[in-house]
Design a protein around this motif. Structure first.
Motif, PDB file in Angstrom:
ATOM      1  N   ASP A  33       0.858  -1.179   0.000  1.00 34.93           N
ATOM      2  CA  ASP A  33       0.000   0.000   0.000  1.00 34.93           C
ATOM      3  C   ASP A  33       0.904   1.242   0.000  1.00 34.93           C
ATOM      4  OD1 ASP A  33      -2.021   1.804   0.227  1.00 34.93           O
ATOM      5  OD2 ASP A  33      -2.884   0.975   2.062  1.00 34.93           O
ATOM      6  N   LYS A  40      -0.033   4.936   1.122  1.00 35.16           N
ATOM      7  CA  LYS A  40       0.070   5.368   2.521  1.00 35.16           C
ATOM      8  C   LYS A  40       1.396   6.081   2.765  1.00 35.16           C
ATOM      9  CE  LYS A  40      -3.668   3.475   4.571  1.00 35.16           C
ATOM     10  NZ  LYS A  40      -4.260   2.756   3.467  1.00 35.16           N
ATOM     11  N   LEU A  65       1.111  13.716  19.023  1.00 32.03           N
ATOM     12  CA  LEU A  65       2.225  14.447  18.427  1.00 32.03           C
ATOM     13  C   LEU A  65       1.892  15.931  18.347  1.00 32.03           C
ATOM     14  CD1 LEU A  65       2.357  13.945  14.542  1.00 32.03           C
ATOM     15  CD2 LEU A  65       0.287  13.898  15.892  1.00 32.03           C
ATOM     16  N   LEU A  70      10.179  14.630  13.982  1.00 24.77           N
ATOM     17  CA  LEU A  70      10.491  13.313  13.416  1.00 24.77           C
ATOM     18  C   LEU A  70      11.250  12.485  14.433  1.00 24.77           C
ATOM     19  CD1 LEU A  70      11.528  14.572   9.887  1.00 24.77           C
ATOM     20  CD2 LEU A  70       9.411  13.413  10.492  1.00 24.77           C
ATOM     21  N   HIS A  88      13.730   6.360  13.950  1.00 23.63           N
ATOM     22  CA  HIS A  88      13.445   5.921  12.582  1.00 23.63           C
ATOM     23  C   HIS A  88      14.306   6.646  11.563  1.00 23.63           C
ATOM     24  CE1 HIS A  88       9.169   4.857  14.174  1.00 23.63           C
ATOM     25  NE2 HIS A  88      10.052   3.926  14.458  1.00 23.63           N
ATOM     26  N   LEU A 124      14.809   4.930   2.962  1.00 22.21           N
ATOM     27  CA  LEU A 124      13.649   4.977   2.052  1.00 22.21           C
ATOM     28  C   LEU A 124      13.765   6.162   1.105  1.00 22.21           C
ATOM     29  CD1 LEU A 124      10.837   3.440   1.704  1.00 22.21           C
ATOM     30  CD2 LEU A 124       9.863   5.437   2.816  1.00 22.21           C
ATOM     31  N   PHE A 176      11.392  17.704   4.778  1.00 19.85           N
ATOM     32  CA  PHE A 176      10.744  16.668   5.590  1.00 19.85           C
ATOM     33  C   PHE A 176      11.816  15.804   6.248  1.00 19.85           C
ATOM     34  CE2 PHE A 176       7.740  12.892   5.961  1.00 19.85           C
ATOM     35  CZ  PHE A 176       6.896  13.504   6.858  1.00 19.85           C
ATOM     36  N   ARG A 230       9.224   0.396  17.104  1.00 23.42           N
ATOM     37  CA  ARG A 230       7.812   0.739  17.260  1.00 23.42           C
ATOM     38  C   ARG A 230       7.432   1.778  16.206  1.00 23.42           C
ATOM     39  NH1 ARG A 230       4.798  -0.606  21.536  1.00 23.42           N
ATOM     40  NH2 ARG A 230       5.818  -2.019  22.999  1.00 23.42           N
ATOM     41  N   PHE A 231       6.267   1.629  15.632  1.00 27.73           N
ATOM     42  CA  PHE A 231       5.802   2.549  14.591  1.00 27.73           C
ATOM     43  C   PHE A 231       4.407   3.056  14.946  1.00 27.73           C
ATOM     44  CE2 PHE A 231       8.592  -0.544  12.525  1.00 27.73           C
ATOM     45  CZ  PHE A 231       9.521   0.295  11.925  1.00 27.73           C
ATOM     46  N   GLU A 289      -1.446   8.661  14.170  1.00 27.13           N
ATOM     47  CA  GLU A 289      -0.747   9.591  13.290  1.00 27.13           C
ATOM     48  C   GLU A 289       0.629   9.881  13.883  1.00 27.13           C
ATOM     49  OE1 GLU A 289      -2.379  13.513  12.969  1.00 27.13           O
ATOM     50  OE2 GLU A 289      -0.804  14.178  11.597  1.00 27.13           O
ATOM     51  N   PRO A 312       4.623  11.103  13.680  1.00 29.92           N
ATOM     52  CA  PRO A 312       5.355  12.052  12.836  1.00 29.92           C
ATOM     53  C   PRO A 312       6.163  11.297  11.792  1.00 29.92           C
ATOM     54  CG  PRO A 312       6.422  11.829  14.982  1.00 29.92           C
ATOM     55  CD  PRO A 312       5.198  10.970  15.020  1.00 29.92           C
ATOM     56  N   GLY A 313       6.372  11.900  10.641  1.00 35.28           N
ATOM     57  CA  GLY A 313       7.164  11.232   9.598  1.00 35.28           C
ATOM     58  C   GLY A 313       6.310  10.359   8.706  1.00 35.28           C
ATOM     59  N   PHE A 314       6.980   9.478   7.966  1.00 33.19           N
ATOM     60  CA  PHE A 314       6.267   8.616   7.015  1.00 33.19           C
ATOM     61  C   PHE A 314       5.261   7.723   7.753  1.00 33.19           C
ATOM     62  CE2 PHE A 314      10.506   8.845   4.669  1.00 33.19           C
ATOM     63  CZ  PHE A 314      10.083   9.853   3.825  1.00 33.19           C
ATOM     64  N   ASP A 315       4.229   7.345   7.043  1.00 32.88           N
ATOM     65  CA  ASP A 315       3.206   6.466   7.616  1.00 32.88           C
ATOM     66  C   ASP A 315       3.700   5.017   7.519  1.00 32.88           C
ATOM     67  OD1 ASP A 315       0.987   5.102   8.450  1.00 32.88           O
ATOM     68  OD2 ASP A 315      -0.328   5.782   6.826  1.00 32.88           O
ATOM     69  N   TRP A 316       4.602   4.677   8.417  1.00 38.78           N
ATOM     70  CA  TRP A 316       5.169   3.321   8.381  1.00 38.78           C
ATOM     71  C   TRP A 316       4.093   2.279   8.645  1.00 38.78           C
ATOM     72  CZ3 TRP A 316       9.698   3.491   6.252  1.00 38.78           C
ATOM     73  CH2 TRP A 316      10.583   4.542   6.508  1.00 38.78           C
ATOM     74  N   GLY A 360       0.966   2.338   7.890  1.00 44.90           N
ATOM     75  CA  GLY A 360       0.182   2.125   6.672  1.00 44.90           C
ATOM     76  C   GLY A 360       0.911   1.258   5.664  1.00 44.90           C
ATOM     77  N   ALA A 361       2.236   1.392   5.615  1.00 44.99           N
ATOM     78  CA  ALA A 361       3.022   0.589   4.669  1.00 44.99           C
ATOM     79  C   ALA A 361       3.187  -0.849   5.157  1.00 44.99           C
ATOM     80  CB  ALA A 361       4.389   1.233   4.456  1.00 44.99           C
ATOM     81  N   LEU A 379       8.211  -7.278   5.520  1.00 44.41           N
ATOM     82  CA  LEU A 379       8.991  -6.148   6.049  1.00 44.41           C
ATOM     83  C   LEU A 379       9.461  -6.422   7.474  1.00 44.41           C
ATOM     84  CD1 LEU A 379       6.861  -3.110   4.762  1.00 44.41           C
ATOM     85  CD2 LEU A 379       8.697  -4.349   3.598  1.00 44.41           C
ATOM     86  N   LEU A 411      10.658  -0.320  -1.329  1.00 46.76           N
ATOM     87  CA  LEU A 411      10.157  -0.380   0.049  1.00 46.76           C
ATOM     88  C   LEU A 411      10.654  -1.657   0.725  1.00 46.76           C
ATOM     89  CD1 LEU A 411       8.414   0.411   2.475  1.00 46.76           C
ATOM     90  CD2 LEU A 411       6.446  -0.633   1.313  1.00 46.76           C
TER      91      LEU A 411
END
Lengths: 402, 487
Positions: A171, A174, A348, A367, A371, A378, A393, B185-186, B192, B194-198, B200-201, B209, B449
């Motif tokens: 997906d 997302k 957040l 951020l 991660h 990525l 970002f 942890r994601f 929601e 912060p950062g990419f929607d890990w 969701g991926a 993954l 990804l």
């Protein structure tokens, strides 16, 4: 660089963003042109600022090494609309307002509600911006069925599809949604629509002060017909008001209106009042600061109180637990303390507007350092030249993400 | 069909795995592994090197690090109910089975969320929170057995996704052991980060993954009112057209399911008999829920849509007993089909709902041409088809016809704008059909990804993304090294 009307000279309407002023702007009108521009930029290592309606350009970390602007407003229009199916394909630069009007005429509602009358589909996806109706519309990503993109290497790709249920592959939508255009440039999207409500009515009421009163109103957001409920309070002006939008079937709205009327004095206002409140959030001021805080519903009242005690004015969506605060704080440390508190409350804090001097010290998004390696890996794979919105970002070394 | 026997397992690796989980939870002897040779896709069984059943996140991480030290791949598995081979191991890989991690760690009714381990059974989570007036909305047909971890891997759906969405809409945060053995942890509790929607991926990534070891899930209030309707049609095409009318009417039912004549016959001849008339060519089950004051108006619109498509009759469930009877026709379908043939190939594809009538006719034509028994029971409201082909895999000729018909069905669905999986996932089953939907550049983005998390593909190898060789050949019928064998 590819010839383009706007590329030959300075743009009459330059873009000012934290960290840069961009005067040379490309305005492609077809996705293939986007690919060509990005490929050439990648070859030369030229950073690109990608934008649509300019609504959320200030909501990012300072840019780094941006040479050209890439405005997507030229990619405009609804390419396919299937009223029988409730889906449509739209070009990224199309204004949300245009799409909303087009689908309304066919009995559908666009479940995207970003603040700002100039918001575009692409910008809304890139920033994942939601409005007061998020409690009924859901997240931006929930509306996306598929995306057309141009990657950092200039290669076009697609993800998702046009059907309403799909687990064919990762997906990726997302990931792209909310990535501020740093993984790829959205050039078009398949979106799913919601049925348009038969009735929409908006009411205001004057709540009393304090946490108990806030929580009482917060629970009203859970009524089936409440499509949005906003608590606004400004300690400086001494004002406090709750606005409730009811939408749905006639029976449902009548039922919930009667229920609410038993508990509060409701005054009906114009049906577009919620749109006005939403767009107010994209406007500048009052004060140099604007932040968006999300916390768990049960923690929302305490966080609101904390922000009010700091002297900030708030516009709160208690349903999803989103607080928009504006005003002035004495020190950047006060913002970091709010962020830490939001994190402890499961959420957040995003600093949507900051004084320029604070930007160099603060990470707008907060951020997560844990991660950072995944984030960088990525980004490097999707944008190997680092040319898509560089710096905007990512948490820089001199900024403190708490 | 040949079941490839597991080679002699390396003693040092087994010793280390036993040291992590204890001897009772590390299976490696012949006979112990039989149950783990495949998931719900029974067409390509393979016996793993070993099966380990960890009890904690730390144990999962140590297992992963042990596998890496011995240069072995590893495959996460929940209850093994998946239908696309997502939990199929290879002979040299270790299967990490999460069923012992089955605790509900926290329930927060005020914020409507729960924190669970991956081995919690889907239906048991709903049962655990029912007394609070809440439920966990994704309801795959296997919900009595399937686990939340497996649901996350496959982004599972179910009959009620029409209104409530799939698993991805209900996952707020995750803990995951990465393929290098780190624990990350994601997301967060508001859904929601912060950062990419890990998150969701990761949801729907089919365990490629990493291995999810904890999830914070959203709970949903049990609706105040529920109404279930059963509409009987002469044929399945008319029922599909009625679905289109309902969608256009603006009503969003919680579920809209169609059961066709052959399935009805099988159900009525089984213990799941729902008392459906023999004259029924198809039944449409519509479930509405929400504020009771709104439901009468919605029922009127459903009646109108069905009548316009010539339905024979519409029944409205008067109580829970009748509701259960209506749903028996749908939920008992797979069990009842066991009467039709020894094996059942459950397909999964999605088309734009406006194409449902035409695609159903096309699927019937394909199966007639290949002389195959077809039964349809599907999530019509989502356009999510489940053509079920009944066959006997001991007959190589019939098996080959099943595979060819399956490929044509997928091609037909894609040709009208559809996709090759709505809820079962790609796994090994459909990996080499991904080219029907995506071109090389689309698949390259997916590979990027995967490489971010799983650069050497040690975690659940050979799933979802076709190998580069097939990207070049672009041949949907080309089959990979661990593909479903034909014959």
């Amino acid at each position: 660089m590819t010839e383009s009307p706007a590329s030959t000279g300075l743009h009459p309407d330059p873009v000012e963003i934290p960290g840069a002023v961009v005067e040379r702007i490309f305005e492609p009108t077809r996705p293939e042109e986007v690919g060509r521009i990005v490929r050439e930029a990648a070859n030369k290592g030229d950073g690109l600022l990608v934008f649509g309606g300019r609504t959320r350009l200030h909501q990012a970390n300072p840019a780094r090494e941006i040479r050209f602007g890439l405005c997507l407003r030229g990619l405009s229009g609804i390419d396919e609309f299937e009223p029988e199916e409730g889906v449509l394909h739209v070009a990224a630069g199309t204004r949300i307002r245009e799409v909303r009007e087009a689908v309304h005429a066919e009995g559908w509602a666009l479940p995207l509600d970003p603040p700002g009358p100039s918001s575009t589909v692409g910008g809304t996806i890139a920033s994942a911006a939601v409005g007061p109706r998020a409690q009924s519309f859901g997240r931006v990503a929930d509306a996306i069925l598929g995306l057309d993109l141009v990657g950092g290497d200039g290669v076009a790709s697609r993800c998702g599809g046009r059907v309403v249920k799909n687990v064919t592959g990762y997906d990726l939508a997302k990931l792209y949604c909310g990535s501020f255009g740093t993984l790829g440039i959205v050039t078009g999207a398949w979106l799913r629509l919601h049925p348009k409500s038969a009735v929409r009515r908006v009411f205001v009421t004057q709540p009393g002060p304090g946490l108990v009163e806030f929580d009482r109103h917060r629970r009203w957001a859970g009524l089936a017909s409440v499509s949005a409920l906003v608590w606004r309070e400004d300690p400086e002006a001494g004002s406090r008001q709750v606005t409730i939008e009811l939408a749905g079937s006639e029976e449902g709205v009548r039922h919930d209106h009667a229920w609410l009327s038993d508990r509060a004095e409701l005054v009906e206002v114009e049906p577009d009042e919620m749109d006005r409140i939403r767009d107010e959030r994209a406007a500048k001021g009052p004060g140099p600061l604007a932040l968006r805080v999300r916390v768990l519903g049960t923690e929302c009242g305490a966080m609101v109180q904390r922000l009010l005690d700091s002297g900030l004015a708030v516009s709160v969506d208690p349903g999803p637990g989103t607080i928009h605060a504006r005003g002035r704080l004495a020190h950047p440390e006060a913002l970091l303390a709010i962020r830490e508190s939001a994190r402890e409350s499961g959420g957040l804090a995003v600093f949507e507007r900051l004084p320029d001097t604070w930007r160099r010290e603060l990470d707008v998004f907060g951020l997560e350092s844990g991660h950072a390696a995944l984030h960088a890996s990525l980004k490097a794979r999707f944008d190997p030249g680092g040319i898509l919105n560089p710096g905007r970002f990512e948490a820089g070394g001199d900024r403190d993400g708490v | 069909m040949t079941i490839v026997a597991s080679p002699t397992p390396p003693t040092a690796l087994i010793d280390r795995l036993v040291g992590i989980v204890g001897p009772a939870h590390c299976l490696f002897r012949e006979g112990e592994l039989f149950a783990y040779e495949c998931d719900g896709l029974t067409l390509a069984p393979r016996t793993p090197l070993a099966v380990v059943l960890p009890a904690t996140t730390e144990e999962v991480a140590r297992i992963v690090r042990a596998c890496r030290d011995f240069d072995r791949s590893f495959v996460p598995r929940g209850a093994g109910t998946g239908l696309s081979g997502g939990a199929h191991a290879t002979e040299d890989s270790v299967l990490i089975e999460c069923s012992r991690m089955n605790r509900v760690l926290e329930i927060d009714p005020g914020n409507r969320l729960a924190v669970v381990q991956p081995g919690v059974v889907n239906a048991e989570l709903s049962q655990a929170v029912a007394h609070l007036g809440l439920f966990y909305a994704p309801d795959p047909s296997s919900q009595q057995a399937c686990t939340i971890g497996g649901n996350i891997a496959e982004n599972s759906g179910g009959p009620h996704t029409l209104k409530y969405g799939t698993t991805t809409n209900h996952i707020l945060a995750l803990e995951m052991v990465l393929p290098d053995g780190r624990i990350e942890r994601f997301g967060n509790r508001v859904g929601e980060g912060p950062g990419f929607d890990w998150v969701g991926a990761i949801v729907g990534s089919e365990g490629t993954l990493g291995i999810v070891t904890e999830a914070c899930v959203r709970l949903t209030p049990i609706p105040e009112g529920v109404e279930t309707l059963l509409a009987i049609f002469d044929d399945v095409v008319a029922a599909c057209r009625a679905v289109g009318r309902v969608i256009r009417s603006g009503v969003v039912p919680a579920a809209m399911e169609i059961v066709d004549r052959r399935t009805i016959e099988a159900v009525e001849a089984s213990v799941y008999a729902a008392g459906l008339p023999k004259s029924a060519g198809a039944v449409l089950i519509v479930e509405l829920d929400g504020n009771p004051v709104c439901l009468d108006g919605e029922i009127r619109l459903i009646h109108e849509a069905c009548r316009r498509e010539g339905c024979q009759a519409i029944e409205r469930a008067r109580n829970d007993e009748e509701r259960t009877r209506f749903w028996r026709a749908r939920k008992g379908a797979f069990g009842a089909m066991g009467r039709l043939a020894p094996d059942l190939y459950v397909h999964d594809a999605v088309v734009p709902r406006v194409h449902l009538p035409a695609i159903l006719e096309k699927i019937c034509e394909i199966c007639d041409r290949y002389r195959l028994k077809l039964a349809n029971v599907f999530h019509a409201g989502d356009g999510n088809l489940h053509p079920n082909i009944c066959f006997d895999k001991r007959d190589p000729d019939e098996l080959e016809r099943v595979m060819k018909a399956g490929a044509e069905i997928l091609e037909a669905c894609v040709a009208v704008g559809g996709v090759i999986s709505g809820e079962h996932g790609i796994g090994v089953e459909k990996r080499d059909y991904m080219h029907l939907v995506f071109d090389d550049s689309d698949l390259e983005c997916m590979t990027r990804l995967r490489q971010t998390f799983n650069p050497d593909a040690a975690c659940n190898p050979g799933k979802m993304i076709p190998t580069p060789r097939f990207c070049v050949e672009a041949n949907p019928r080309a089959r990979g090294y661990d593909a479903v064998p034909i014959g």
